[in-house]
Design a protein around this motif. Sequence first.
Motif, short mmCIF file in Angstrom:
data_model
loop_
_atom_site.label_atom_id
_atom_site.label_comp_id
_atom_site.label_asym_id
_atom_site.label_seq_id
_atom_site.Cartn_x
_atom_site.Cartn_y
_atom_site.Cartn_z
N LEU A 22 44.67 31.40 17.29
CA LEU A 22 45.44 32.37 18.07
C LEU A 22 45.28 32.16 19.56
CD1 LEU A 22 44.72 35.63 16.02
CD2 LEU A 22 46.80 34.23 16.00
N GLY A 23 44.32 31.32 19.98
CA GLY A 23 44.12 31.06 21.39
C GLY A 23 43.71 32.28 22.18
N VAL A 24 42.89 33.12 21.58
CA VAL A 24 42.48 34.38 22.21
C VAL A 24 41.54 34.10 23.38
CG1 VAL A 24 41.17 36.50 21.86
CG2 VAL A 24 42.80 35.74 20.14
N ASP A 25 41.80 34.78 24.50
CA ASP A 25 40.95 34.66 25.67
C ASP A 25 40.47 36.05 26.06
OD1 ASP A 25 39.61 33.85 27.93
OD2 ASP A 25 41.41 33.67 29.17
N GLY A 26 39.24 36.38 25.68
CA GLY A 26 38.72 37.70 25.98
C GLY A 26 37.93 38.26 24.81
N THR A 53 32.07 39.88 21.27
CA THR A 53 32.59 40.90 20.38
C THR A 53 32.28 42.31 20.88
OG1 THR A 53 30.56 40.66 19.07
CG2 THR A 53 32.53 39.50 18.28
N ARG A 54 33.12 43.25 20.47
CA ARG A 54 32.94 44.67 20.76
C ARG A 54 32.99 45.40 19.42
NH1 ARG A 54 32.27 42.11 24.65
NH2 ARG A 54 33.06 42.42 26.78
N HIS A 55 31.85 45.77 18.89
CA HIS A 55 31.80 46.41 17.58
C HIS A 55 32.11 47.91 17.74
CE1 HIS A 55 30.25 42.68 16.13
NE2 HIS A 55 29.19 42.74 16.91
N LEU A 56 33.16 48.37 17.08
CA LEU A 56 33.59 49.76 17.27
C LEU A 56 32.73 50.76 16.50
CD1 LEU A 56 37.48 49.48 17.32
CD2 LEU A 56 35.79 49.04 19.11
N ARG A 57 32.02 50.33 15.48
CA ARG A 57 31.03 51.16 14.76
C ARG A 57 31.65 52.48 14.26
NH1 ARG A 57 26.64 53.04 16.75
NH2 ARG A 57 25.18 52.30 15.16
N LEU A 58 32.79 52.38 13.63
CA LEU A 58 33.49 53.59 13.19
C LEU A 58 32.71 54.37 12.13
CD1 LEU A 58 37.22 52.44 12.91
CD2 LEU A 58 35.94 53.25 14.90
N TYR A 59 32.02 53.68 11.26
CA TYR A 59 31.26 54.38 10.21
C TYR A 59 30.14 55.20 10.84
CZ TYR A 59 28.24 55.27 6.21
OH TYR A 59 27.46 55.88 5.27
N GLN A 175 40.34 47.04 26.21
CA GLN A 175 39.70 45.88 26.84
C GLN A 175 39.68 44.65 25.94
OE1 GLN A 175 35.74 47.21 27.88
NE2 GLN A 175 36.50 49.12 28.76
N SER A 176 40.18 44.78 24.72
CA SER A 176 40.04 43.71 23.73
C SER A 176 41.28 42.82 23.68
CB SER A 176 39.78 44.32 22.35
OG SER A 176 38.60 45.09 22.37
N ALA A 177 41.01 41.52 23.52
CA ALA A 177 42.10 40.55 23.43
C ALA A 177 42.56 40.34 22.00
CB ALA A 177 41.63 39.22 24.02
N ALA A 178 41.77 40.81 21.02
CA ALA A 178 42.13 40.69 19.61
C ALA A 178 41.30 41.70 18.83
CB ALA A 178 41.88 39.28 19.08
N VAL A 179 41.73 41.96 17.60
CA VAL A 179 41.01 42.89 16.73
C VAL A 179 40.79 42.20 15.38
CG1 VAL A 179 41.09 45.10 15.51
CG2 VAL A 179 42.00 44.93 17.84
N VAL A 180 39.58 42.36 14.84
CA VAL A 180 39.24 41.82 13.53
C VAL A 180 38.84 42.97 12.62
CG1 VAL A 180 37.56 40.44 12.24
CG2 VAL A 180 38.55 39.55 14.37
N LEU A 181 39.47 43.05 11.44
CA LEU A 181 39.12 44.04 10.43
C LEU A 181 38.53 43.31 9.24
CD1 LEU A 181 42.01 45.16 11.81
CD2 LEU A 181 41.52 47.05 10.25
N THR A 182 37.31 43.67 8.86
CA THR A 182 36.62 43.00 7.76
C THR A 182 36.85 43.75 6.44
OG1 THR A 182 34.53 44.22 7.86
CG2 THR A 182 34.83 42.43 9.44
N GLY A 183 36.16 43.29 5.41
CA GLY A 183 36.30 43.90 4.09
C GLY A 183 35.32 45.04 3.89
N ASP A 203 51.07 43.97 20.78
CA ASP A 203 50.84 42.70 21.46
C ASP A 203 49.40 42.20 21.34
OD1 ASP A 203 49.73 44.69 23.02
OD2 ASP A 203 50.41 43.88 24.94
N VAL A 204 48.56 42.94 20.62
CA VAL A 204 47.18 42.50 20.40
C VAL A 204 47.08 41.81 19.05
CG1 VAL A 204 44.79 43.25 20.10
CG2 VAL A 204 46.23 44.34 21.83
#
Length: 319
Positions: A22-26, A53-59, A175-183, A203-204
């Motif tokens: 994805l060529g993410v910068d950030g 990384t920025r861990h959102l820690r939702l749980y 502030q994030s250039a991309a978002v990752v959702l795990t299992g 656009d993210v």
Amino acid sequence: MRTVLLGPQRFMTTAGTALRSLGVDGPVATINAGWEEREDVVDELDTVLGGDTRHLRLYHRSLDVITKDEAFGSAALAFRDRHDALLSLYRLRLQNAMDGVYAVQRRTREGEGRVRGEATAHAALDDSIEVVRHIDQWYAAQLKGLYADLEAAAPIDSSGVIGWHRGELADLLGQSAAVVLTGGHVGTLLRTLRLFAITIPDDVPVIAWSAGAMALTERVVLFHDHGPEGNTEAEVFDRGLGRVQGIVALPHARRRLRLDDRDRCAVMARRFTDQHCVLLDDGTALELTADGGLPRGARILGIDGAVHELGTNGRGGVS
């Protein structure tokens, strides 16, 4: 809008490759609430994603809310009990209806009862599947009512602690250039996404797998043909974020579906005929097309019960 759906990541085999593509910068925001108590065990995830990384820690944030907001905690507990009761009724109705579908399907396949020919037999099968869809819709409507009752009992907008977390999360996502959702546990993931009103700008770029991939869809369907108690019928569990439209995400398909049972797979594909049932197995990496469709080569269940690969694009036929 760039979105990549991956197969299971037991050894994080494709997540890093997908992110680099994805060529993410950030910085990358991670949402791994489905891991529950292991949400902070992120060393491997950090390594794969490059460390920024920025861990959102939702749980853990949700536990903080329950601890500090007594009204919401009480209402959430009541919601859980009522949802469990609703699921019990839904599963009972669903099983009875699905038994009827399979009975009609067997009669159709065996060529019995064709008083008015083959068209009548197929119409009977379609009508029996429509009964299942009606039950799915009934459950969805009841669940919507439960959410409305939860909001009435403990209005989220009036909660200072929820508002604080939502504000901080919005800043982190901004502030994030991309978002990752795990299992992980898809129910926990969905509840925390809803609690904190998580929205991801178009656009993210997003990368998701397993429960994370399911959470991106419009309709989250749970399934397991090889559970400890044998076959369980696929059930419409809840709404997702809706970023990915027109598909039912099926992670671990080879391990969880009886893909050799074409009759059973055909029923599933017919039940969700308005959407593609997409198989997300190990090694799968599907970047959606610019219009949100599935790419060439995506594996889906056909209404004939076989696994097909899409042709030129997600809107077209199978090759």
